[in-house]
Structures are given as C-alpha cells and as structure tokens.
Design an enzyme around this catalytic site. Sequence first.
Site: not given
Length: 345
Positions: A62, A275, A301
């Site tokens: 990010k 998730y 992730y």
Amino acid sequence: MTSRGFRSTPIGMNLARFPRRRYTPGPTPLEPMARLSAHLGGSVELWIKRDDLLGLAGGGNKTRKLEFFVADALAQGADTLVTCGAPQSNHCRLTLAAAVAEGLKCRLVIEERVPGSYAADASGNNLLFNLMGIERVTVVPGGSDLGAAMAAEVADLAAGGRRGYAIAGGGSVPLGTLGYVACAEELLAQSFDQGVAFDHLMVASGSAGTHAGLVVGLESANAELPVTGINVRRPQAEQEGNVHKLAVATAAFAGVPAIRRDRITCLDRWVGPGYSLPTPGMIAAVRLLASTEGVLLDPVYTGKAMAGLIDLVREGYFATGSRVVFVHTGGSPALFAYRDVLAAQ
Ligand SMILES: *Cc1c(COP(=O)(O)O)cnc(C)c1O
C-alpha cells in the site's frame, strides 16, 4: 532466430507525468532465496522482491499506492485522509502513517468482515492506530456500503470546514495501481542490473491493484513475464475478472495499450475457509519462510500466496530450472494478532 528476439527495446511508461510523494528512499531489494529453494528440492530457483521493506509504518504494497494518492490529496488541498478496510488492514495502517508523515489527519472506516473481529484494544494494527493518533475509527458490519460510509466522513469534515480525501479500499483504482506499474519497472531494471532473467512472477491477489499494476507495467515494457496471482478471498473467475477490469482501466488511464484477458491468471486453491481465516498451508508457509530465510510473511495475504507457491513448486507447475520471483507485499504486523495459531505448540 525467433521474432521474439527482435522485440522493440522496453520503453515502459512515462510515470513521471504523475505527481508522486516518495516514502521509500530507493528500490526494494531483489534477493535469491537459496535456502528455501534447496529445501523445496532445488528444481526451481526462487527469488523475492522485498516490498515488505517499503517505507512508512511496517511498509508493504500500500505504500507504493499511497505515493500517488497523497500527492493528489495534497494537490487538492486536503487536510484529512479517509479510507476503509478490515481490522488488520495494512492499507488503513499505512494510510494513517502517510497522513502523520505529511501533517494530515486520518479517519478510518473498519469493516468487520468476520463478525466481532474488531477490538479497539487488540494487538497488531489496533495498537498501532492508537500509537499514531488516529482521529476517528467507525466500525461497520461486513457487506456495508463502504463508499457511502467514507462519503459520510468527508461530508462530516466539510461541515466542520475541513477537506477530506477518500481513498478506495486497498487503493485499487487506476491512480493507486500506478504504484505497481512503477514496481514492475523497478523489478525489470533490477533484473537487468543484477543479470537475472525471470521466468515467472507470483503475487497475492486481493483488491487487485497490485496484480493489475504489475501486469500493466510488464506488458507496457514488452517483458513477456507470466504472472500468477494467488487469491486470498474470491473464486478464480471473479478475481480474474476484477484484475482484468482494473488492468484495462489502468492502461487507459496511463495511455498504454489494453491488457488481454489471457494475461490474467488467478488461482483460488489457497483461500481456505475465507478471507483472513487461517489455513494449515498458511501456517506452514509462515513458519518455513521465517525459519529458512528469516523473512516474515503475514497470515492474510503473503502466507497464503507462499503456501500456493510452495505447492506449485512441488506439483511441477514451473519447468525445472525456472527462476521464479515472489513479490512480498508486506503485512507482518498482523502476525502478532495471530499469535495463538502461529506459535509452535
Ligand atoms: C492489500 C495487500 C495485498 C493485496 O494487494 P491488492 O492490491 O489488494 O490485491 C497483499 N499483501 C498485503 C500484505 C496486503 O496488505
């Protein structure tokens, strides 16, 4: 000789046209993972692009997206960054860190995708939100309209004479996706400089900006490097559609040719129950990278993406002798929020 040898010289994209802040002083390291490669039998040479070492508080992918968003926010005279994400969102933590570094305020909308998963006094991100002085956290149930919730924050700021700048979840819109076009260009330059040609690139595929940006950057440089995304949330067809749509939009935004659908591959076998929910493969991958390479992955992730890479190596997905680069997108601060499942019994 094949026509491939006569491809035009890579030109890449002229990213300098887009205003950008810098939060990392130079390129992130591109390193071989000799011990992991040997552990997996040595048929494939694994490398790692250390985007977990990007700047800001516990950097990760990010940070590259925020370089473009924050430049835009400052150009628009914003005084507050507003964004949204899950409780352990790296995007939220890094947006807050960028705001602090720029002397801006930050408000977050936290989506409880797993009911009851937000606790203001929890470890991981929550502690860091507190340390960095978050102005306001609004918690909404999973499936809420996050765009509307962020618009409400911006309206609330406007009512007080302030100017908010809303950043889409995960930063996965064309402006933020440029961050990973830049990463692809950086990787190609390093690959040339270090004299290593890659046969395949692997990356975690979530809100799609990282995967889409890498493909756009590689394609616009004629790199012909196959990219496989490992899904962390969605089924294969849906994720491939999302990545392709964003890649096409980003290519149009940047003025380069559109991306073909067959350049997008997303595998969904390592999502597990959902998730952010732990899987045995994720736990094994996090422990293996830590103990063979001293590299900290994350549970949401990169742990699942690495579980996929390990299985694919074992299954012979890559030809013998291939050189494969894994883009480490960061996220290790979340390890501390998963202490109970990760620590050896
Ligand atoms: C957000 C995130 C990803 C996924 O990137 P997208 O651009 O959302 O697909 C991967 N790894 C980490 C650590 C992340 O925080």
